[in-house]
Design a protein around this motif. Structure first.
Motif, PDB file in Angstrom:
ATOM      1  N   CYS A  41       0.769  -1.738   0.175  1.00 14.50           N
ATOM      2  CA  CYS A  41       0.137   0.234  -0.034  1.00 14.50           C
ATOM      3  C   CYS A  41       0.785   1.302  -0.013  1.00 14.50           C
ATOM      4  O   CYS A  41       0.201   2.200   0.221  1.00 14.50           O
ATOM      5  CB  CYS A  41      -0.675  -0.180   0.878  1.00 14.50           C
ATOM      6  N   GLY A  42       1.412   1.355   0.142  1.00 18.37           N
ATOM      7  CA  GLY A  42       2.839   2.327   0.549  1.00 18.37           C
ATOM      8  C   GLY A  42       3.046   3.735   1.137  1.00 18.37           C
ATOM      9  O   GLY A  42       3.563   3.849   1.322  1.00 18.37           O
ATOM     10  N   LYS A  43       2.819   3.039   2.453  1.00 18.42           N
ATOM     11  CA  LYS A  43       2.047   3.488   3.617  1.00 18.42           C
ATOM     12  C   LYS A  43       3.943   3.511   4.244  1.00 18.42           C
ATOM     13  O   LYS A  43       4.115   2.126   4.778  1.00 18.42           O
ATOM     14  CB  LYS A  43       1.081   3.341   4.478  1.00 18.42           C
ATOM     15  N   THR A  44       4.288   4.258   4.690  1.00 15.53           N
ATOM     16  CA  THR A  44       5.537   4.826   5.576  1.00 15.53           C
ATOM     17  C   THR A  44       5.306   3.997   6.821  1.00 15.53           C
ATOM     18  O   THR A  44       4.331   4.103   7.441  1.00 15.53           O
ATOM     19  CB  THR A  44       5.920   5.872   5.695  1.00 15.53           C
ATOM     20  N   PRO A  45       6.200   2.700   7.413  1.00 12.62           N
ATOM     21  CA  PRO A  45       6.789   2.292   8.809  1.00 12.62           C
ATOM     22  C   PRO A  45       6.580   3.523  10.038  1.00 12.62           C
ATOM     23  O   PRO A  45       7.692   4.524   9.256  1.00 12.62           O
ATOM     24  CB  PRO A  45       7.638   1.386   8.296  1.00 12.62           C
ATOM     25  N   SER A  46       5.797   2.715  10.806  1.00 14.69           N
ATOM     26  CA  SER A  46       6.452   3.505  11.803  1.00 14.69           C
ATOM     27  C   SER A  46       6.860   3.356  13.226  1.00 14.69           C
ATOM     28  O   SER A  46       6.854   2.506  13.872  1.00 14.69           O
ATOM     29  CB  SER A  46       4.952   4.441  12.660  1.00 14.69           C
ATOM     30  N   PRO A  47       7.838   4.260  13.786  1.00 17.41           N
ATOM     31  CA  PRO A  47       9.204   3.996  14.469  1.00 17.41           C
ATOM     32  C   PRO A  47       8.321   3.810  16.046  1.00 17.41           C
ATOM     33  O   PRO A  47       7.576   4.981  16.299  1.00 17.41           O
ATOM     34  CB  PRO A  47       9.748   4.631  14.980  1.00 17.41           C
ATOM     35  N   PHE A  48       8.453   3.094  16.831  1.00 18.63           N
ATOM     36  CA  PHE A  48       6.945   2.966  17.813  1.00 18.63           C
ATOM     37  C   PHE A  48       7.936   2.874  19.403  1.00 18.63           C
ATOM     38  O   PHE A  48       7.240   2.939  21.045  1.00 18.63           O
ATOM     39  CB  PHE A  48       6.747   1.375  17.577  1.00 18.63           C
ATOM     40  N   THR A  49       9.212   2.874  19.386  1.00 20.38           N
ATOM     41  CA  THR A  49      10.235   3.123  20.536  1.00 20.38           C
ATOM     42  C   THR A  49      10.918   3.480  20.313  1.00 20.38           C
ATOM     43  O   THR A  49      11.263   4.501  19.480  1.00 20.38           O
ATOM     44  CB  THR A  49      10.365   1.813  20.745  1.00 20.38           C
ATOM     45  N   LYS A  50      11.730   4.910  21.108  1.00 20.62           N
ATOM     46  CA  LYS A  50      12.586   5.663  21.254  1.00 20.62           C
ATOM     47  C   LYS A  50      14.235   4.795  20.628  1.00 20.62           C
ATOM     48  O   LYS A  50      14.893   5.169  19.454  1.00 20.62           O
ATOM     49  CB  LYS A  50      12.983   6.287  22.306  1.00 20.62           C
ATOM     50  N   LYS A  51      14.179   4.240  21.200  1.00 22.57           N
ATOM     51  CA  LYS A  51      15.000   2.874  20.865  1.00 22.57           C
ATOM     52  C   LYS A  51      15.195   2.545  19.068  1.00 22.57           C
ATOM     53  O   LYS A  51      16.282   2.222  18.480  1.00 22.57           O
ATOM     54  CB  LYS A  51      15.369   1.579  22.096  1.00 22.57           C
TER      55      LYS A  51
END
Length: 150
Positions: A41-51
Motif C-alpha cells: 500500500c506504500g504507507k511508511t512504517p512508523s517507529p514505535f520505540t525511542k530505541k
C-alpha cells in the motif's frame, strides 16, 4: 491488580499485567501475505520505540525505502524468531510483535566491497481505527544489527 496497558496492535488479545510474560507462544502473529499487502500500500512504517528511532538514525536507514525492504526480506527469506509484547514510547501503549532475523549484503565504501550483515527486525501491525477495516500501518519496534541485540 488493574491492567493499565493498552494493546494498539492488530493482535486481538489483552496484554499481561506488567508485560509478564512477554513471550507470546503462538506465532507468527501476522500472516506474511497480510504484512506484504500493507507494505504494498506504500504507507511508511512508523517507529514505535525511542530505541528504534535511534537505531534507524544510527544505521542511516530510510523509513520509506530501507525499512519496508528489510521487513519484506525478513518475511520472504528471513527466519522467524518468535513473538512478544513490547512497550512503546508511551509506557501505557503496547503491541504484540513478530521478530525476524535476516541477512543482507551491503556495499561498504570503507572496505570497498560487499559485506554480509545480520539484522533483527521486530514489528507489529497497528489495529485499524474502524473495527472491520484492514490494518494500514506497520509499527517498527526494533531494527538493528546482530551485534547490537539486547
Amino acid at each position: 491488580m488493574v491492567n493499565t496497558l493498552k494493546n494498539i496492535s492488530a493482535y486481538q488479545s489483552e496484554p499481561p499485567t506488567d508485560l509478564q510474560p512477554r513471550i507470546i507462544a503462538s506465532g507468527p502473529l501476522y500472516p506474511r501475505e497480510k504484512v506484504l499487502a500493507v507494505l504494498d500500500c506504500g504507507k511508511t512504517p512508523s517507529p514505535f520505540t525511542k530505541k528504534c528511532v535511534q537505531d534507524l538514525e544510527r544505521l542511516s536507514l530510510d523509513l520509506e525505502k530501507d525499512v519496508p525492504e528489510l521487513i519484506r526480506t525478513a518475511l520472504i527469506s528471513g527466519t522467524f524468531l518468535g513473538s512478544e509484547w513490547c512497550q512503546g514510547k508511551s509506557p501505557t501503549l503496547v503491541v504484540a510483535c513478530d521478530a525476524y532475523r535476516l541477512f543482507r549484503s551491503e556495499w561498504v565504501a570503507h572496505a570497498r566491497k560487499d559485506m554480509r550483515f545480520e539484522y533483527y527486525v521486530k514489528f507489529a501491525l497497528k489495529r485499524p481505527k474502524e473495527e472491520n477495516s484492514q490494518p494500514e500501518l506497520i509499527l517498527i519496534v526494533s531494527c538493528h544489527l546482530s551485534e547490537e541485540r539486547r
